[in-house]
Design a protein around this motif. Sequence first.
Motif, PDB file in Angstrom:
ATOM      1  N   LEU A  86      25.633  21.600 -37.613  1.00 50.80           N
ATOM      2  CA  LEU A  86      25.330  20.289 -37.031  1.00 50.80           C
ATOM      3  C   LEU A  86      26.104  19.193 -37.738  1.00 50.80           C
ATOM      4  CD1 LEU A  86      21.491  20.493 -36.374  1.00 50.80           C
ATOM      5  CD2 LEU A  86      23.346  20.472 -34.694  1.00 50.80           C
ATOM      6  N   VAL A  87      26.131  19.252 -39.074  1.00 51.29           N
ATOM      7  CA  VAL A  87      26.842  18.244 -39.859  1.00 51.29           C
ATOM      8  C   VAL A  87      27.886  18.946 -40.705  1.00 51.29           C
ATOM      9  CG1 VAL A  87      26.629  16.458 -41.621  1.00 51.29           C
ATOM     10  CG2 VAL A  87      24.790  16.786 -39.965  1.00 51.29           C
ATOM     11  N   GLY A  88      29.117  18.516 -40.568  1.00 49.15           N
ATOM     12  CA  GLY A  88      30.202  19.117 -41.335  1.00 49.15           C
ATOM     13  C   GLY A  88      31.509  18.443 -40.972  1.00 49.15           C
ATOM     14  N   PRO A  89      32.576  18.850 -41.619  1.00 46.25           N
ATOM     15  CA  PRO A  89      33.873  18.230 -41.321  1.00 46.25           C
ATOM     16  C   PRO A  89      34.392  18.679 -39.954  1.00 46.25           C
ATOM     17  CG  PRO A  89      34.170  20.057 -42.814  1.00 46.25           C
ATOM     18  CD  PRO A  89      32.688  19.886 -42.639  1.00 46.25           C
ATOM     19  N   ARG A  90      35.265  17.881 -39.395  1.00 50.26           N
ATOM     20  CA  ARG A  90      35.923  18.294 -38.155  1.00 50.26           C
ATOM     21  C   ARG A  90      36.870  19.443 -38.467  1.00 50.26           C
ATOM     22  NH1 ARG A  90      37.165  14.029 -33.762  1.00 50.26           N
ATOM     23  NH2 ARG A  90      35.008  13.847 -33.185  1.00 50.26           N
ATOM     24  N   PRO A  91      37.051  20.361 -37.528  1.00 54.81           N
ATOM     25  CA  PRO A  91      37.996  21.443 -37.788  1.00 54.81           C
ATOM     26  C   PRO A  91      39.418  20.891 -37.951  1.00 54.81           C
ATOM     27  CG  PRO A  91      36.849  21.760 -35.677  1.00 54.81           C
ATOM     28  CD  PRO A  91      36.408  20.459 -36.246  1.00 54.81           C
ATOM     29  N   PRO A  92      40.140  21.362 -38.951  1.00 58.05           N
ATOM     30  CA  PRO A  92      41.502  20.850 -39.149  1.00 58.05           C
ATOM     31  C   PRO A  92      42.452  21.402 -38.081  1.00 58.05           C
ATOM     32  CG  PRO A  92      41.032  22.574 -40.733  1.00 58.05           C
ATOM     33  CD  PRO A  92      39.764  22.329 -39.974  1.00 58.05           C
ATOM     34  N   ALA A 106      25.452   6.709 -42.141  1.00 61.39           N
ATOM     35  CA  ALA A 106      25.533   5.348 -41.628  1.00 61.39           C
ATOM     36  C   ALA A 106      24.334   5.013 -40.750  1.00 61.39           C
ATOM     37  CB  ALA A 106      26.821   5.152 -40.840  1.00 61.39           C
ATOM     38  N   ALA A 107      23.692   6.021 -40.186  1.00 63.78           N
ATOM     39  CA  ALA A 107      22.543   5.803 -39.319  1.00 63.78           C
ATOM     40  C   ALA A 107      21.247   5.654 -40.110  1.00 63.78           C
ATOM     41  CB  ALA A 107      22.404   6.960 -38.336  1.00 63.78           C
ATOM     42  N   VAL A 108      21.277   5.958 -41.404  1.00 60.58           N
ATOM     43  CA  VAL A 108      20.079   5.889 -42.245  1.00 60.58           C
ATOM     44  C   VAL A 108      20.067   4.566 -42.990  1.00 60.58           C
ATOM     45  CG1 VAL A 108      18.871   6.970 -44.177  1.00 60.58           C
ATOM     46  CG2 VAL A 108      20.102   8.382 -42.532  1.00 60.58           C
ATOM     47  N   PRO A 109      19.000   3.780 -42.865  1.00 63.94           N
ATOM     48  CA  PRO A 109      18.937   2.518 -43.618  1.00 63.94           C
ATOM     49  C   PRO A 109      18.951   2.782 -45.122  1.00 63.94           C
ATOM     50  CG  PRO A 109      17.059   2.723 -42.113  1.00 63.94           C
ATOM     51  CD  PRO A 109      17.832   3.992 -42.045  1.00 63.94           C
ATOM     52  N   CYS A 110      19.607   1.905 -45.858  1.00 61.47           N
ATOM     53  CA  CYS A 110      19.708   2.080 -47.308  1.00 61.47           C
ATOM     54  C   CYS A 110      18.403   1.740 -48.019  1.00 61.47           C
ATOM     55  CB  CYS A 110      20.824   1.196 -47.859  1.00 61.47           C
ATOM     56  SG  CYS A 110      22.435   1.705 -47.298  1.00 61.47           S
ATOM     57  N   HIS A 111      17.661   0.820 -47.476  1.00 58.44           N
ATOM     58  CA  HIS A 111      16.422   0.367 -48.105  1.00 58.44           C
ATOM     59  C   HIS A 111      15.274   0.637 -47.145  1.00 58.44           C
ATOM     60  CE1 HIS A 111      13.386  -2.440 -49.591  1.00 58.44           C
ATOM     61  NE2 HIS A 111      13.979  -2.282 -50.756  1.00 58.44           N
ATOM     62  N   PRO A 112      14.155   1.135 -47.628  1.00 55.09           N
ATOM     63  CA  PRO A 112      13.043   1.467 -46.733  1.00 55.09           C
ATOM     64  C   PRO A 112      12.583   0.300 -45.854  1.00 55.09           C
ATOM     65  CG  PRO A 112      12.536   2.114 -48.994  1.00 55.09           C
ATOM     66  CD  PRO A 112      13.855   1.399 -49.015  1.00 55.09           C
ATOM     67  N   GLY A 172      31.606  21.016 -38.216  1.00 50.14           N
ATOM     68  CA  GLY A 172      30.365  20.538 -37.634  1.00 50.14           C
ATOM     69  C   GLY A 172      30.551  19.648 -36.428  1.00 50.14           C
ATOM     70  N   LEU A 173      29.433  19.373 -35.760  1.00 48.04           N
ATOM     71  CA  LEU A 173      29.451  18.488 -34.599  1.00 48.04           C
ATOM     72  C   LEU A 173      29.687  17.047 -34.995  1.00 48.04           C
ATOM     73  CD1 LEU A 173      26.458  19.784 -32.463  1.00 48.04           C
ATOM     74  CD2 LEU A 173      28.886  20.165 -32.116  1.00 48.04           C
ATOM     75  N   THR A 174      29.144  16.654 -36.132  1.00 49.09           N
ATOM     76  CA  THR A 174      29.294  15.277 -36.605  1.00 49.09           C
ATOM     77  C   THR A 174      29.508  15.297 -38.110  1.00 49.09           C
ATOM     78  OG1 THR A 174      28.359  13.056 -36.525  1.00 49.09           O
ATOM     79  CG2 THR A 174      26.824  14.839 -36.964  1.00 49.09           C
ATOM     80  N   GLY A 175      30.071  14.239 -38.626  1.00 52.08           N
ATOM     81  CA  GLY A 175      30.353  14.181 -40.048  1.00 52.08           C
ATOM     82  C   GLY A 175      29.227  13.561 -40.857  1.00 52.08           C
TER      83      GLY A 175
END
Length: 66
Positions: free
Chosen positions: A17-23, A53-59, A44-47
């Motif tokens: 699901l999460v990993g680097p793009r295939p080279p 970036a979708a997770v807020p840094c502060h609660p 993976g499908l996404t990096g």
Amino acid sequence: MRSSRSIVNVLKGDLSLVGPRPPPPREVADCPSDLRRRLVVKPGLTGLRRVLAAVPCHPNSAMDPP
């Protein structure tokens, strides 16, 4: 249609699901032997950067006004 094929590849174990793009093949061919270790990681499908970036840094940041 493309995303459903990608999900099938995740279920088969060809992608994560999460990993680097295939080279690209040229990059693999030109990769020095000491850097080939990174090619072992399953693509993976996404990096990770996009996921983080979708997770807020502060609660409480989601509660702050814009």
